[in-house]
Enzyme design. Structure first.
Site, PDB file in Angstrom:
ATOM      1  N   GLU A 161     -12.056  10.731  34.824  1.00  0.00           N
ATOM      2  CA  GLU A 161     -10.677  10.956  34.394  1.00  0.00           C
ATOM      3  C   GLU A 161     -10.637  10.928  32.882  1.00  0.00           C
ATOM      4  OE1 GLU A 161      -7.766   8.952  36.641  1.00  0.00           O
ATOM      5  OE2 GLU A 161      -6.197  10.181  35.731  1.00  0.00           O
TER       6      GLU A 161
ATOM      7  N   ASP B  59     -16.165  20.115  21.830  1.00  0.00           N
ATOM      8  CA  ASP B  59     -16.370  18.823  22.468  1.00  0.00           C
ATOM      9  C   ASP B  59     -17.830  18.666  22.896  1.00  0.00           C
ATOM     10  OD1 ASP B  59     -15.583  16.338  23.339  1.00  0.00           O
ATOM     11  OD2 ASP B  59     -14.767  17.032  25.248  1.00  0.00           O
TER      12      ASP B  59
ATOM     13  N   LYS C 127     -11.665  20.680  37.717  1.00  0.00           N
ATOM     14  CA  LYS C 127     -10.922  19.973  36.662  1.00  0.00           C
ATOM     15  C   LYS C 127      -9.457  20.207  36.913  1.00  0.00           C
ATOM     16  CE  LYS C 127     -14.306  18.688  34.027  1.00  0.00           C
ATOM     17  NZ  LYS C 127     -14.531  17.815  32.922  1.00  0.00           N
TER      18      LYS C 127
ATOM     19  N   LYS D 168      -8.131  14.998  35.648  1.00  0.00           N
ATOM     20  CA  LYS D 168      -9.216  14.463  36.467  1.00  0.00           C
ATOM     21  C   LYS D 168     -10.342  15.469  36.657  1.00  0.00           C
ATOM     22  CE  LYS D 168      -5.838  12.149  39.324  1.00  0.00           C
ATOM     23  NZ  LYS D 168      -4.941  12.578  40.380  1.00  0.00           N
ATOM     24  N   ALA D 169     -11.515  14.936  36.957  1.00  0.00           N
ATOM     25  CA  ALA D 169     -12.626  15.775  37.402  1.00  0.00           C
ATOM     26  C   ALA D 169     -12.916  15.346  38.840  1.00  0.00           C
ATOM     27  CB  ALA D 169     -13.842  15.550  36.518  1.00  0.00           C
TER      28      ALA D 169
HETATM   29  P1  ADP Z   1     -15.071  13.711  29.800  1.00  0.00           P
HETATM   30  O1  ADP Z   1     -13.684  13.807  29.286  1.00  0.00           O
HETATM   31  O2  ADP Z   1     -15.760  12.457  29.433  1.00  0.00           O
HETATM   32  O3  ADP Z   1     -15.885  14.936  29.497  1.00  0.00           O
HETATM   33  P2  ADP Z   1     -14.902  14.702  32.443  1.00  0.00           P
HETATM   34  O4  ADP Z   1     -13.652  14.526  33.234  1.00  0.00           O
HETATM   35  O5  ADP Z   1     -15.234  16.025  31.881  1.00  0.00           O
HETATM   36  O6  ADP Z   1     -14.915  13.595  31.358  1.00  0.00           O
HETATM   37  O7  ADP Z   1     -16.107  14.300  33.350  1.00  0.00           O
HETATM   38  C1  ADP Z   1     -16.082  13.133  34.104  1.00  0.00           C
HETATM   39  C2  ADP Z   1     -17.450  12.902  34.722  1.00  0.00           C
HETATM   40  O8  ADP Z   1     -17.763  14.001  35.544  1.00  0.00           O
HETATM   41  C3  ADP Z   1     -18.561  12.781  33.716  1.00  0.00           C
HETATM   42  O9  ADP Z   1     -19.405  11.729  34.091  1.00  0.00           O
HETATM   43  C4  ADP Z   1     -19.308  14.076  33.825  1.00  0.00           C
HETATM   44  O10 ADP Z   1     -20.687  13.864  33.632  1.00  0.00           O
HETATM   45  C5  ADP Z   1     -19.019  14.514  35.241  1.00  0.00           C
HETATM   46  N1  ADP Z   1     -18.926  15.974  35.325  1.00  0.00           N
HETATM   47  C6  ADP Z   1     -18.026  16.766  34.728  1.00  0.00           C
HETATM   48  N2  ADP Z   1     -18.254  18.060  35.011  1.00  0.00           N
HETATM   49  C7  ADP Z   1     -19.340  18.084  35.815  1.00  0.00           C
HETATM   50  C8  ADP Z   1     -20.108  19.125  36.457  1.00  0.00           C
HETATM   51  N3  ADP Z   1     -19.765  20.412  36.328  1.00  0.00           N
HETATM   52  N4  ADP Z   1     -21.164  18.768  37.192  1.00  0.00           N
HETATM   53  C9  ADP Z   1     -21.507  17.474  37.336  1.00  0.00           C
HETATM   54  N5  ADP Z   1     -20.854  16.466  36.763  1.00  0.00           N
HETATM   55  C10 ADP Z   1     -19.778  16.738  36.021  1.00  0.00           C
HETATM   56 MG    MG Z   2     -16.549  16.414  30.198  1.00  0.00          MG
END
Ligand code: ADP
Ligand code: MG
Length: 404
Positions: free
Chosen positions: A12, A128, A33, A17-18
């Site tokens: 998050e 980023d 996302k 959220k992811a």
């Molecule tokens: P941040 O703002 O720190 O980039 P994100 O919401 O993008 O946070 O990511 C949250 C988590 O999900 C992180 O640990 C990231 O490594 C993982 N993550 C994000 N996108 C992917 C992806 N496409 N595949 C695998 N892991 C992902």
């Molecule tokens: Mg990220």
């Protein structure tokens, strides 16, 4: 969302959220996302949609593949490939202090550079870059992710992200309220390279103020001499305080010890595609390619649909403008035309009755007015297109951080 089954939330950020999901259709895992766009202005929302459409067109072996996007209940959902190997940050931490081999570092670094080249060549900034946004696929390929999502955010959210999130990658110019530019991405790239070499952040401090001080003027602990001069020297170039002194991603990729690794990761066809085109390469005043006839028309007639589906059309706009600006031929070209139109009237002037002569003069004045008006409109269109094209490239980063 009904095409996917939620597996779990994996993160998050300040923007949303992811979520790890499984597609009902084929059981494939994806990351979605979720960005709340309900509080955005119409303009920002529109901009976000356009950005996402541009992202959807980015296809490169070292960039996380964006599958699709959709909107539901005031949220924008971006579906992308799931990188099973996790992110570079986790990989670095898992080393428990044991340094990576130079070979490993350079293999990863060149792939990050190839991804960055792909987007920089299209005048897109990542904004980023950090080890947490660099992923590994199941087979160990590096993929740069999350790019563009930063630009989908409005400046307030972006500021929040910078403060709450990971400030270690802030460049000196951002710390000094200067606009974000391609070299700010290069600084962050340097931070990632440093992290791979030392397993630590280059600039760390107990609070934001001290961190900013360190970034602006402090030293960073040296990298082990265990690494080659080439690698250590590259790091010092990436960490030049003045962005102009930092190399572009293209010049990094031209360095022998980096260039020789490219063919390990791109097919000859892709190498040709990525390295042979010149049109969109390079940022800055030298970015404009040679003038080609008829391109001014492309500029003013860029349809919104084109902007969405063809990043080249969208990001080509500023280049085209430069061409028309760099060669201010158009207005001059029109002059002889007007002259030649006036020529016969001059000749006939004496023969014409006074009233008709005045009428003609008035008409030519009106025509001149009309020409000026059209020219003004044309310039306004150019400026609007230029703003549109560059807003995302140089735009909100500077203003967002200024509010600090
Ligand atoms: P941040 O703002 O720190 O980039 P994100 O919401 O993008 O946070 O990511 C949250 C988590 O999900 C992180 O640990 C990231 O490594 C993982 N993550 C994000 N996108 C992917 C992806 N496409 N595949 C695998 N892991 C992902
Ligand atoms: Mg990220």
């Amino acid at each position: 969302m009904d095409k996917y089954i939620k597996v779990r939330k994996i993160g998050e950020g300040s923007f949303g959220k992811a979520i790890l999901v499984k597609a009902k259709e084929n059981g494939q895992q994806y990351v979605i996302k979720e960005i709340n766009i309900s509080k955005m202005s119409n303009k920002e929302r529109e901009e976000s949609r356009r950005e996402v459409a541009v992202l959807a067109n980015m296809k490169h072996p070292n960039i996380v593949l964006y599958r699709e996007s959709f909107e539901e209940n005031g949220c924008l959902y971006i579906v992308m490939d799931y990188c099973e190997g996790g992110d570079l940050f986790k990989k670095i931490n898992a080393q428990k202090g044991v340094l990576f081999s130079e070979d490993q570092i350079l293999d990863w670094f060149v792939q990050i550079c190839l991804a960055l080249k792909h987007i920089h060549d299209r005048k897109i900034l990542h904004r980023d870059i950090k080890s947490q946004n660099i992923f590994l696929t199941k087979d160990g390929t590096i993929q740069l992710g999350d790019f563009g999502i930063a630009r989908v955010l409005n400046s307030t959210a972006e500021l929040a992200r910078t403060c709450i999130g990971t400030p270690y990658y802030l460049s000196p110019e951002i710390c000094q309220n200067k606009p974000y530019n391609n070299k700010s991405d290069i600084w962050a790239l340097g931070c990632v390279l440093y992290e791979m070499c030392t397993l630590k952040h280059a600039f760390e401090a107990g609070n934001m103020k001290n961190l900013v001080l360190k970034i602006i003027s402090g030293p960073f602990p040296p990298v082990s001499v265990h690494y080659s001069y080439d690698l250590r020297n590259l790091l010092s170039q990436l960490f030049k305080r003045n962005p102009r002194n930092r190399p572009s991603v293209n010049s990094i990729l031209e360095k022998n010890f980096i260039a020789k690794r490219v063919e390990k990761f791109l097919t000859p066809e892709l190498i040709a595609e990525e390295f042979n085109h010149k049109i969109f390469q390079k940022f800055g005043p030298h970015a404009a390619p040679a003038k080609r006839p008829g391109q001014e028309q492309t500029l003013t007639s860029v349809a919104p649909a084109q902007k969405i589906t063809k990043p080249a059309a969208k990001y080509g706009v500023p280049l085209t403008i430069r061409k028309s600006c760099g060669a201010p031929k158009k207005p001059n070209e029109k002059k002889p035309l007007t002259k030649s139109r006036q020529e016969p009237s001059k000749k006939k002037r004496l023969e014409l009755p006074e009233k008709e002569r005045r009428q003609r003069e008035q008409i030519s004045l009106l025509k001149a007015d009309e020409t000026r008006r059209l020219e003004k409109e044309r310039m306004e269109r150019i400026n609007r297109a230029r703003e549109q094209g560059w807003r995302n490239v140089l735009g909100s980063g500077g203003s967002g951080v200024k509010k600090l």
